[in-house]
Design a protein around this motif. Structure first.
Motif, short mmCIF file in Angstrom:
data_model
loop_
_atom_site.label_atom_id
_atom_site.label_comp_id
_atom_site.label_asym_id
_atom_site.label_seq_id
_atom_site.Cartn_x
_atom_site.Cartn_y
_atom_site.Cartn_z
N GLU A 188 -0.25 3.67 1.81
CA GLU A 188 -0.40 4.22 3.47
C GLU A 188 0.50 3.80 4.04
N SER A 221 0.74 -1.14 0.06
CA SER A 221 0.13 -0.01 0.11
C SER A 221 1.01 1.16 -0.01
N SER A 280 4.87 0.88 9.81
CA SER A 280 4.74 0.49 8.49
C SER A 280 6.41 -0.13 8.01
N THR A 288 2.50 4.35 8.12
CA THR A 288 2.58 4.82 9.31
C THR A 288 3.82 4.93 9.96
#
Length: 173
Positions: free
Chosen positions: A45, A43, A51, A47
């Motif tokens: 996305e 992804s 991540s 963090t």
């Protein structure tokens, strides 16, 4: 799908290009979004602190940062900081044009047609080094002995951090 095609074209271009240093190579992908790995796969996305995704490109960014901080190309840093001090005469950035090195040939397709080697100067720290077996063993012994980095535990095993992942490999059976 369109982004994937763009990224594949960039990968093909990078495999055909001999870069003088990591900073030049990073310019090929420095505007791409960061990627992370999660329950739903890869992804964009991310963090901070949570991540992760192993990336050869990340090691190229590291090389570019080292070059920027020292003014020395990463292939020279490998020689100056690792190969020479540890006596690893054959450890260096891979040079596919050096015909003095005895390498296995690469084949492709059902007919096993000999294929040209990719230019991998862009990924020196992420899989672009070469060495003979003797020097690889000597490097491994130096790592285990703590002669390369002081605290080797986190390199070999991420479980202390709650991960089942270490530097580029998964831990398990």
């Amino acid at each position: 799908p369109a982004q994937f095609a763009v990224e594949m074209a960039t990968d093909d271009h990078m495999a055909e290009t001999d870069y003088p240093d990591a900073r030049t190579a990073v310019a090929e992908f420095d505007t791409d979004p960061l990627r992370s790995y999660g329950d739903d796969g890869v992804s964009t996305e991310c963090t901070e602190g949570e991540s992760y995704l192993y990336s050869t490109h990340g090691y190229t960014v590291l090389g570019a940062g080292l070059e920027g901080a020292t003014g020395t190309p990463v292939q020279d840093l490998v020689r100056q900081r690792i190969s020479d001090p540890l006596g690893l005469e054959t450890l260096r950035q891979e040079d596919p044009n050096d015909t003095e090195v005895r390498r296995a040939k690469i084949y492709t397709g059902a007919a096993n047609t000999e294929a040209a080697r990719d230019q991998i100067s862009w990924k020196t720290l992420g899989g672009g080094l070469e060495s003979n077996v003797r020097d690889m063993c000597r490097f491994g012994n130096a790592m285990i002995a703590g002669n390369v980095v002081d605290d080797t535990g986190y390199i070999w095993d991420g479980t202390d951090e709650g991960w089942d992942y270490a530097y580029g490999w998964e831990l398990g059976s």
